[in-house]
Design a protein around this motif. Sequence first.
Motif, PDB file in Angstrom:
ATOM      1  N   GLY A   1     -37.966   7.991 -12.497  1.00  0.00           N
ATOM      2  CA  GLY A   1     -38.757   7.192 -11.565  1.00  0.00           C
ATOM      3  C   GLY A   1     -40.148   7.751 -11.338  1.00  0.00           C
ATOM      4  O   GLY A   1     -40.859   7.293 -10.452  1.00  0.00           O
ATOM      5  N   ASN A   2     -40.548   8.710 -12.152  1.00  0.00           N
ATOM      6  CA  ASN A   2     -41.835   9.370 -11.943  1.00  0.00           C
ATOM      7  C   ASN A   2     -42.724   9.395 -13.181  1.00  0.00           C
ATOM      8  O   ASN A   2     -43.651  10.202 -13.253  1.00  0.00           O
ATOM      9  CB  ASN A   2     -41.614  10.794 -11.433  1.00  0.00           C
ATOM     10  N   SER A   3     -42.493   8.524 -14.135  1.00  0.00           N
ATOM     11  CA  SER A   3     -43.338   8.464 -15.332  1.00  0.00           C
ATOM     12  C   SER A   3     -44.689   7.863 -14.954  1.00  0.00           C
ATOM     13  O   SER A   3     -44.773   6.692 -14.567  1.00  0.00           O
ATOM     14  CB  SER A   3     -42.677   7.608 -16.413  1.00  0.00           C
ATOM     15  N   GLU A   4     -45.737   8.642 -15.069  1.00  0.00           N
ATOM     16  CA  GLU A   4     -47.051   8.219 -14.587  1.00  0.00           C
ATOM     17  C   GLU A   4     -47.542   6.941 -15.266  1.00  0.00           C
ATOM     18  O   GLU A   4     -48.137   6.092 -14.614  1.00  0.00           O
ATOM     19  CB  GLU A   4     -48.080   9.339 -14.762  1.00  0.00           C
ATOM     20  N   ASN A   5     -47.287   6.786 -16.556  1.00  0.00           N
ATOM     21  CA  ASN A   5     -47.768   5.569 -17.222  1.00  0.00           C
ATOM     22  C   ASN A   5     -47.052   4.320 -16.710  1.00  0.00           C
ATOM     23  O   ASN A   5     -47.665   3.257 -16.581  1.00  0.00           O
ATOM     24  CB  ASN A   5     -47.692   5.691 -18.746  1.00  0.00           C
ATOM     25  N   VAL A   6     -45.788   4.434 -16.387  1.00  0.00           N
ATOM     26  CA  VAL A   6     -45.044   3.301 -15.806  1.00  0.00           C
ATOM     27  C   VAL A   6     -45.521   3.061 -14.370  1.00  0.00           C
ATOM     28  O   VAL A   6     -45.695   1.912 -13.953  1.00  0.00           O
ATOM     29  CB  VAL A   6     -43.520   3.560 -15.861  1.00  0.00           C
ATOM     30  N   LEU A   7     -45.759   4.129 -13.621  1.00  0.00           N
ATOM     31  CA  LEU A   7     -46.244   3.990 -12.244  1.00  0.00           C
ATOM     32  C   LEU A   7     -47.603   3.297 -12.189  1.00  0.00           C
ATOM     33  O   LEU A   7     -47.823   2.422 -11.341  1.00  0.00           O
ATOM     34  CB  LEU A   7     -46.326   5.358 -11.565  1.00  0.00           C
ATOM     35  N   ARG A   8     -48.500   3.656 -13.089  1.00  0.00           N
ATOM     36  CA  ARG A   8     -49.828   3.016 -13.105  1.00  0.00           C
ATOM     37  C   ARG A   8     -49.708   1.525 -13.403  1.00  0.00           C
ATOM     38  O   ARG A   8     -50.396   0.701 -12.791  1.00  0.00           O
ATOM     39  CB  ARG A   8     -50.744   3.691 -14.114  1.00  0.00           C
ATOM     40  N   ALA A   9     -48.848   1.178 -14.340  1.00  0.00           N
ATOM     41  CA  ALA A   9     -48.628  -0.229 -14.660  1.00  0.00           C
ATOM     42  C   ALA A   9     -48.039  -0.960 -13.455  1.00  0.00           C
ATOM     43  O   ALA A   9     -48.456  -2.077 -13.116  1.00  0.00           O
ATOM     44  CB  ALA A   9     -47.705  -0.354 -15.868  1.00  0.00           C
ATOM     45  N   MET A  10     -47.098  -0.327 -12.764  1.00  0.00           N
ATOM     46  CA  MET A  10     -46.442  -0.934 -11.608  1.00  0.00           C
ATOM     47  C   MET A  10     -47.430  -1.140 -10.465  1.00  0.00           C
ATOM     48  O   MET A  10     -47.435  -2.200  -9.824  1.00  0.00           O
ATOM     49  CB  MET A  10     -45.275  -0.048 -11.161  1.00  0.00           C
ATOM     50  N   ARG A  11     -48.275  -0.152 -10.219  1.00  0.00           N
ATOM     51  CA  ARG A  11     -49.282  -0.296  -9.156  1.00  0.00           C
ATOM     52  C   ARG A  11     -50.229  -1.452  -9.462  1.00  0.00           C
ATOM     53  O   ARG A  11     -50.567  -2.240  -8.578  1.00  0.00           O
ATOM     54  CB  ARG A  11     -50.060   1.008  -8.993  1.00  0.00           C
ATOM     55  N   TYR A  12     -50.659  -1.542 -10.715  1.00  0.00           N
ATOM     56  CA  TYR A  12     -51.555  -2.631 -11.111  1.00  0.00           C
ATOM     57  C   TYR A  12     -50.877  -3.985 -10.912  1.00  0.00           C
ATOM     58  O   TYR A  12     -51.470  -4.918 -10.373  1.00  0.00           O
ATOM     59  CB  TYR A  12     -51.994  -2.470 -12.576  1.00  0.00           C
ATOM     60  N   ALA A  13     -49.638  -4.103 -11.356  1.00  0.00           N
ATOM     61  CA  ALA A  13     -48.900  -5.363 -11.211  1.00  0.00           C
ATOM     62  C   ALA A  13     -48.777  -5.749  -9.737  1.00  0.00           C
ATOM     63  O   ALA A  13     -48.941  -6.920  -9.377  1.00  0.00           O
ATOM     64  CB  ALA A  13     -47.523  -5.246 -11.867  1.00  0.00           C
ATOM     65  N   ASN A  14     -48.492  -4.767  -8.892  1.00  0.00           N
ATOM     66  CA  ASN A  14     -48.410  -5.043  -7.451  1.00  0.00           C
ATOM     67  C   ASN A  14     -49.746  -5.538  -6.910  1.00  0.00           C
ATOM     68  O   ASN A  14     -49.790  -6.504  -6.140  1.00  0.00           O
ATOM     69  CB  ASN A  14     -47.971  -3.794  -6.685  1.00  0.00           C
ATOM     70  N   GLU A  15     -50.836  -4.889  -7.294  1.00  0.00           N
ATOM     71  CA  GLU A  15     -52.169  -5.287  -6.828  1.00  0.00           C
ATOM     72  C   GLU A  15     -52.528  -6.695  -7.297  1.00  0.00           C
ATOM     73  O   GLU A  15     -53.191  -7.445  -6.578  1.00  0.00           O
ATOM     74  CB  GLU A  15     -53.228  -4.308  -7.341  1.00  0.00           C
ATOM     75  N   LEU A  16     -52.084  -7.056  -8.488  1.00  0.00           N
ATOM     76  CA  LEU A  16     -52.389  -8.352  -9.075  1.00  0.00           C
ATOM     77  C   LEU A  16     -51.581  -9.488  -8.444  1.00  0.00           C
ATOM     78  O   LEU A  16     -51.959 -10.645  -8.540  1.00  0.00           O
ATOM     79  CB  LEU A  16     -52.143  -8.301 -10.588  1.00  0.00           C
ATOM     80  N   GLY A  17     -50.478  -9.152  -7.810  1.00  0.00           N
ATOM     81  CA  GLY A  17     -49.611 -10.180  -7.249  1.00  0.00           C
ATOM     82  C   GLY A  17     -48.490 -10.578  -8.181  1.00  0.00           C
ATOM     83  O   GLY A  17     -47.922 -11.670  -8.067  1.00  0.00           O
ATOM     84  N   ALA A  18     -48.159  -9.686  -9.106  1.00  0.00           N
ATOM     85  CA  ALA A  18     -47.010  -9.905  -9.981  1.00  0.00           C
ATOM     86  C   ALA A  18     -45.745  -9.459  -9.242  1.00  0.00           C
ATOM     87  O   ALA A  18     -45.816  -8.757  -8.231  1.00  0.00           O
ATOM     88  CB  ALA A  18     -47.168  -9.106 -11.275  1.00  0.00           C
ATOM     89  N   THR A  19     -44.608  -9.873  -9.744  1.00  0.00           N
ATOM     90  CA  THR A  19     -43.330  -9.426  -9.204  1.00  0.00           C
ATOM     91  C   THR A  19     -42.917  -8.184  -9.968  1.00  0.00           C
ATOM     92  O   THR A  19     -42.956  -8.162 -11.195  1.00  0.00           O
ATOM     93  CB  THR A  19     -42.261 -10.523  -9.363  1.00  0.00           C
ATOM     94  N   THR A  20     -42.523  -7.139  -9.253  1.00  0.00           N
ATOM     95  CA  THR A  20     -42.197  -5.872  -9.901  1.00  0.00           C
ATOM     96  C   THR A  20     -40.725  -5.511  -9.726  1.00  0.00           C
ATOM     97  O   THR A  20     -40.157  -5.647  -8.646  1.00  0.00           O
ATOM     98  CB  THR A  20     -43.091  -4.739  -9.360  1.00  0.00           C
ATOM     99  N   ILE A  21     -40.152  -5.061 -10.834  1.00  0.00           N
ATOM    100  CA  ILE A  21     -38.742  -4.675 -10.910  1.00  0.00           C
ATOM    101  C   ILE A  21     -38.688  -3.297 -11.559  1.00  0.00           C
ATOM    102  O   ILE A  21     -39.431  -3.024 -12.502  1.00  0.00           O
ATOM    103  CB  ILE A  21     -37.952  -5.661 -11.793  1.00  0.00           C
ATOM    104  N   SER A  22     -37.796  -2.445 -11.070  1.00  0.00           N
ATOM    105  CA  SER A  22     -37.596  -1.158 -11.744  1.00  0.00           C
ATOM    106  C   SER A  22     -36.114  -0.869 -11.914  1.00  0.00           C
ATOM    107  O   SER A  22     -35.289  -1.283 -11.108  1.00  0.00           O
ATOM    108  CB  SER A  22     -38.270  -0.027 -10.961  1.00  0.00           C
ATOM    109  N   PHE A  23     -35.833  -0.165 -13.005  1.00  0.00           N
ATOM    110  CA  PHE A  23     -34.528   0.433 -13.262  1.00  0.00           C
ATOM    111  C   PHE A  23     -34.772   1.932 -13.192  1.00  0.00           C
ATOM    112  O   PHE A  23     -35.581   2.464 -13.962  1.00  0.00           O
ATOM    113  CB  PHE A  23     -34.003   0.096 -14.653  1.00  0.00           C
ATOM    114  N   THR A  24     -34.097   2.621 -12.293  1.00  0.00           N
ATOM    115  CA  THR A  24     -34.326   4.050 -12.096  1.00  0.00           C
ATOM    116  C   THR A  24     -33.013   4.823 -12.068  1.00  0.00           C
ATOM    117  O   THR A  24     -31.935   4.240 -11.966  1.00  0.00           O
ATOM    118  CB  THR A  24     -35.085   4.307 -10.777  1.00  0.00           C
ATOM    119  N   GLY A  25     -33.142   6.134 -12.115  1.00  0.00           N
ATOM    120  CA  GLY A  25     -32.014   7.042 -11.977  1.00  0.00           C
ATOM    121  C   GLY A  25     -32.392   8.150 -11.028  1.00  0.00           C
ATOM    122  O   GLY A  25     -33.339   8.023 -10.243  1.00  0.00           O
ATOM    123  N   TYR A  26     -31.652   9.251 -11.086  1.00  0.00           N
ATOM    124  CA  TYR A  26     -31.884  10.410 -10.211  1.00  0.00           C
ATOM    125  C   TYR A  26     -32.058   9.926  -8.768  1.00  0.00           C
ATOM    126  O   TYR A  26     -31.220   9.181  -8.275  1.00  0.00           O
ATOM    127  CB  TYR A  26     -33.057  11.246 -10.721  1.00  0.00           C
TER     128      TYR A  26
END
Length: 186
Positions: A120-145
């Motif tokens: 849940g801490n991969s920086e490249n995935v986090l940057r993409a997720m933050r951008y999607a949130n800012e854009l108004g996209a719907t965000t979904i994650s599959f995480t562990g730990y």
Amino acid sequence: MDYREQIQRYIELEKQVLDGLSSEAINEVMNVLENARLGRKRIFICGNGGSASTASHLECDFNKGISYDQEIKYDIECLSDNVPMMMAIANDIGYDDIFLVPLRNKMKEGDVLIGISGSGNSENVLRAMRYANELGATTISFTGYNGGELKRISRYNIHVNIDNMQIVEDVHLVLNHMMMYILAGM
């Protein structure tokens, strides 16, 4: 060597983790994905390493397996699959932006981003997720730990609550197959 005891422990641990999954969270994600399909929205997906493999597998299963006989098809793009693009971005800009740059070119408000990360801490995935949130996209994650930052910033999350990357990745693939099987009406 006799590995039967270790094999049985692994299987039992995997069963316990599967039993701990939230059917409510999975149901929510499936509804988001179906609404995106029916609304003709694009779905982007990304991850690193084994999670990249799961992302690619999900794209295949949904675009071909579910969509084959449907009039309105899934439109899923795995950002982890375009190796030349990722390498160009990593070389010229930085590895942390390999998913962000393509999203800036393609994603529109109302589209969906699925980020897969065991930690849940991969920086490249986090940057993409933050951008999607800012854009108004719907965000979904599959995480562990413990879910990391990705669990916190995504709108929908399916969390595999174990500190074991192999089982986390196993279950993420099970989620893909479960959703595909149900949504394809098998």
